[in-house]
Motif scaffolding. Structure first.
Motif, PDB file in Angstrom:
ATOM      1  N   ASN A 108       7.540   9.447   1.662  1.00 37.73           N
ATOM      2  CA  ASN A 108       8.052   8.115   2.017  1.00 37.73           C
ATOM      3  C   ASN A 108       8.389   7.385   0.713  1.00 37.73           C
ATOM      4  O   ASN A 108       7.508   6.894   0.022  1.00 37.73           O
ATOM      5  N   PHE A 109       9.680   7.300   0.395  1.00 36.64           N
ATOM      6  CA  PHE A 109      10.055   6.771  -0.921  1.00 36.64           C
ATOM      7  C   PHE A 109       9.888   5.264  -1.038  1.00 36.64           C
ATOM      8  O   PHE A 109      10.017   4.714  -2.134  1.00 36.64           O
ATOM      9  N   ASP A 110       9.590   4.589   0.084  1.00 35.41           N
ATOM     10  CA  ASP A 110       9.284   3.157  -0.013  1.00 35.41           C
ATOM     11  C   ASP A 110       8.085   2.909  -0.931  1.00 35.41           C
ATOM     12  O   ASP A 110       7.915   1.818  -1.454  1.00 35.41           O
ATOM     13  N   VAL A 111       7.260   3.936  -1.106  1.00 35.51           N
ATOM     14  CA  VAL A 111       6.114   3.801  -2.013  1.00 35.51           C
ATOM     15  C   VAL A 111       6.605   3.535  -3.431  1.00 35.51           C
ATOM     16  O   VAL A 111       6.022   2.741  -4.165  1.00 35.51           O
ATOM     17  N   PHE A 112       7.714   4.187  -3.821  1.00 33.06           N
ATOM     18  CA  PHE A 112       8.168   4.107  -5.212  1.00 33.06           C
ATOM     19  C   PHE A 112       9.280   3.080  -5.401  1.00 33.06           C
ATOM     20  O   PHE A 112       9.499   2.584  -6.500  1.00 33.06           O
ATOM     21  N   LEU A 113       9.983   2.751  -4.317  1.00 32.60           N
ATOM     22  CA  LEU A 113      11.110   1.819  -4.419  1.00 32.60           C
ATOM     23  C   LEU A 113      10.639   0.366  -4.357  1.00 32.60           C
ATOM     24  O   LEU A 113      11.273  -0.526  -4.897  1.00 32.60           O
ATOM     25  N   ASP A 114       9.526   0.123  -3.673  1.00 37.78           N
ATOM     26  CA  ASP A 114       9.016  -1.242  -3.556  1.00 37.78           C
ATOM     27  C   ASP A 114       7.900  -1.429  -4.598  1.00 37.78           C
ATOM     28  O   ASP A 114       6.858  -0.790  -4.514  1.00 37.78           O
ATOM     29  N   HIS A 117       0.858  -1.181   0.000  1.00 39.42           N
ATOM     30  CA  HIS A 117       0.000   0.000   0.000  1.00 39.42           C
ATOM     31  C   HIS A 117       0.892   1.227   0.000  1.00 39.42           C
ATOM     32  O   HIS A 117       2.086   1.120   0.257  1.00 39.42           O
ATOM     33  N   PHE A 118       0.314   2.344  -0.295  1.00 39.02           N
ATOM     34  CA  PHE A 118       1.122   3.572  -0.434  1.00 39.02           C
ATOM     35  C   PHE A 118       0.809   4.595   0.658  1.00 39.02           C
ATOM     36  O   PHE A 118       1.327   5.699   0.633  1.00 39.02           O
ATOM     37  N   ARG A 119      -0.064   4.208   1.617  1.00 37.12           N
ATOM     38  CA  ARG A 119      -0.378   5.130   2.720  1.00 37.12           C
ATOM     39  C   ARG A 119      -0.433   4.365   4.037  1.00 37.12           C
ATOM     40  O   ARG A 119      -0.554   3.138   4.048  1.00 37.12           O
ATOM     41  N   ASN A 178       4.275  -1.804  -3.382  1.00 35.03           N
ATOM     42  CA  ASN A 178       3.586  -0.569  -2.992  1.00 35.03           C
ATOM     43  C   ASN A 178       3.275   0.273  -4.228  1.00 35.03           C
ATOM     44  O   ASN A 178       2.214   0.872  -4.338  1.00 35.03           O
ATOM     45  N   HIS A 179       4.253   0.311  -5.138  1.00 36.09           N
ATOM     46  CA  HIS A 179       4.109   1.187  -6.301  1.00 36.09           C
ATOM     47  C   HIS A 179       2.928   0.767  -7.176  1.00 36.09           C
ATOM     48  O   HIS A 179       2.212   1.599  -7.706  1.00 36.09           O
ATOM     49  N   GLN A 180       2.713  -0.553  -7.284  1.00 35.79           N
ATOM     50  CA  GLN A 180       1.591  -0.967  -8.147  1.00 35.79           C
ATOM     51  C   GLN A 180       0.244  -0.552  -7.541  1.00 35.79           C
ATOM     52  O   GLN A 180      -0.688  -0.214  -8.266  1.00 35.79           O
ATOM     53  N   ALA A 181       0.163  -0.554  -6.217  1.00 39.79           N
ATOM     54  CA  ALA A 181      -1.068  -0.066  -5.571  1.00 39.79           C
ATOM     55  C   ALA A 181      -1.220   1.434  -5.819  1.00 39.79           C
ATOM     56  O   ALA A 181      -2.315   1.932  -6.115  1.00 39.79           O
ATOM     57  N   PHE A 182      -0.106   2.148  -5.743  1.00 38.19           N
ATOM     58  CA  PHE A 182      -0.111   3.593  -6.003  1.00 38.19           C
ATOM     59  C   PHE A 182      -0.573   3.874  -7.437  1.00 38.19           C
ATOM     60  O   PHE A 182      -1.399   4.765  -7.677  1.00 38.19           O
ATOM     61  N   ILE A 183      -0.054   3.094  -8.382  1.00 39.26           N
ATOM     62  CA  ILE A 183      -0.425   3.299  -9.790  1.00 39.26           C
ATOM     63  C   ILE A 183      -1.907   2.981 -10.006  1.00 39.26           C
ATOM     64  O   ILE A 183      -2.623   3.728 -10.676  1.00 39.26           O
TER      65      ILE A 183
END
Ligand code: HEC
Ligand code: HEC
Length: 286
Positions: free
Chosen positions: A226-232, A90-92, A235-240
């Motif tokens: 929190n850059f873990d959103v984009f590095l993992d 997740h991203f949040r 998480n990033h696919q949930a963000f997208i």
């Protein structure tokens, strides 16, 4: 999509940034004090509680509401970033659910401004949270004699997805703070001094006001990304998935949480988040 939140433009302009208007009088803000009592239907709340902890409410029966809103963590997630439905991150942060029934606006970006029924539906159906087809959910409930009885006792008749979305909010109404030293007007001397600072020089009251200690409006307080959103990639696919669905322009290249920008699509709202309640904070991480 839920009713959009309206911005209090003038108030926002007045309170943006910690440095501004420090001399503002506490009296200008909604009073801090105990929360009003909510009327609760016990049979409905009991049913809602069982549903809240039931993993069968997720697509592959792996997560319940309580997986991310952990009771002994103030009904929030332990980690800075919430877990996601299996195969996703997740991203949040999963917000605390304590006093959530007293709010008027939900989610960090305030994208739901209707009610907890809509909020519950979103949590159940989003593919990165519970990924549930509510028609299947309803059939699962009907196969459990305990649920059949509980739905009946709660006055809902046969289990249905509509009543799941009513019973869970009824349970969330029970997660209300009461009887803290603050609520009883019996705070320690040091707590009282802290409150003076909070209302006065420190200026916290500009945004953390009213019984919930939040104005329920969006601000940019400069909390770093929190850059873990984009590095993992999990998480990033949930963000997208989220930003694509919400119609955020250029979402594939975006490397920050758009926050309130999601509601207005105004550049000035990029990275603004709704003030969280500060009640029961010592129980929720991080
Ligand atoms: C996979 C993790 C996960 C699960 C499962 C989950 N949530 Fe959440 N929940 C979150 C996250 C993350 C947020 C913050 C979302 C945002 O701001 O965009 C949130 C936000 C909320 C909010 C808004 C809180 C606020 O103050 O704005 C409510 C209410 C809520 N969830 C209720 C539920 C209920 C009820 C269930 C079960 C039906 C549930 N959640 C299941 C992760 C989860
Ligand atoms: C301009 C409005 C504003 C002011 C003034 C303000 N806050 Fe906040 N506060 C916020 C917002 C918005 C967040 C959420 C920020 C984020 O996550 O990006 C927040 C987050 C917090 C959190 C974290 C809560 C959580 O659940 O994660 C604490 C604690 C907090 N503020 C305390 C204070 C204190 C103490 C003061 C006074 C010194 C203060 N704030 C002043 C708006 C404000």
């Amino acid at each position: 999509m839920g009713v959009r939140v309206t911005t209090g433009r003038t108030l926002l302009a007045a309170v943006m940034g910690f440095g501004v208007a420090l001399s503002a009088q506490a009296a200008e803000y909604p009073a801090i004090g105990p929360l009003p009592q909510l009327k609760i239907n016990n049979a409905k709340a009991e049913l809602g509680k069982r549903l809240f902890f039931d993993k069968r409410l997720s697509g592959d029966a792996a997560v319940s509401c309580a997986t991310c809103h952990v009771p002994d963590k103030g009904y929030a997630s332990k980690e800075a970033l919430s877990p996601g439905y299996p195969g996703n991150g997740h991203f949040r942060n999963a917000s605390s659910l304590i006093n959530v029934a007293h709010k008027k606006v939900w989610n960090w970006d305030g994208r739901i401004g209707t009610n907890l029924n809509d909020m519950t539906r979103e949590m159940l159906t989003e593919d990165y949270t519970m990924n549930m087809d509510m028609r299947i959910m309803q059939e699962r409930m009907k196969q459990d004699p305990v649920y059949v009885q509980m739905f009946k006792d709660a006055g809902y008749g046969e289990p249905s997805n509509g009543s799941v979305r009513k019973a869970i909010p009824e349970y969330m109404k029970t997660l209300t703070s009461a009887n803290s030293p603050f609520d009883k007007g019996k705070m320690s001397a040091s707590a009282n001094n802290g409150m003076k600072l909070f209302k006065g020089k420190a200026g916290c009251i500009q945004c953390h006001n009213g019984p919930l200690l939040t104005d329920q409006k969006a601000h940019n307080t400069g909390v770093p990304e929190n850059f873990d959103v984009f590095l993992d990639p999990m998480n990033h696919q949930a963000f997208i998935a989220f930003t694509m669905f919400q119609g955020i322009p250029n979402y594939m290249n975006l490397k920050r949480d758009p926050g309130y920008y999601n509601i207005t699509l105004l550049d000035e709202d990029m990275g603004k988040f709704v003030t969280p309640s500060l009640r029961e904070l010592k129980y929720s991480a991080p």
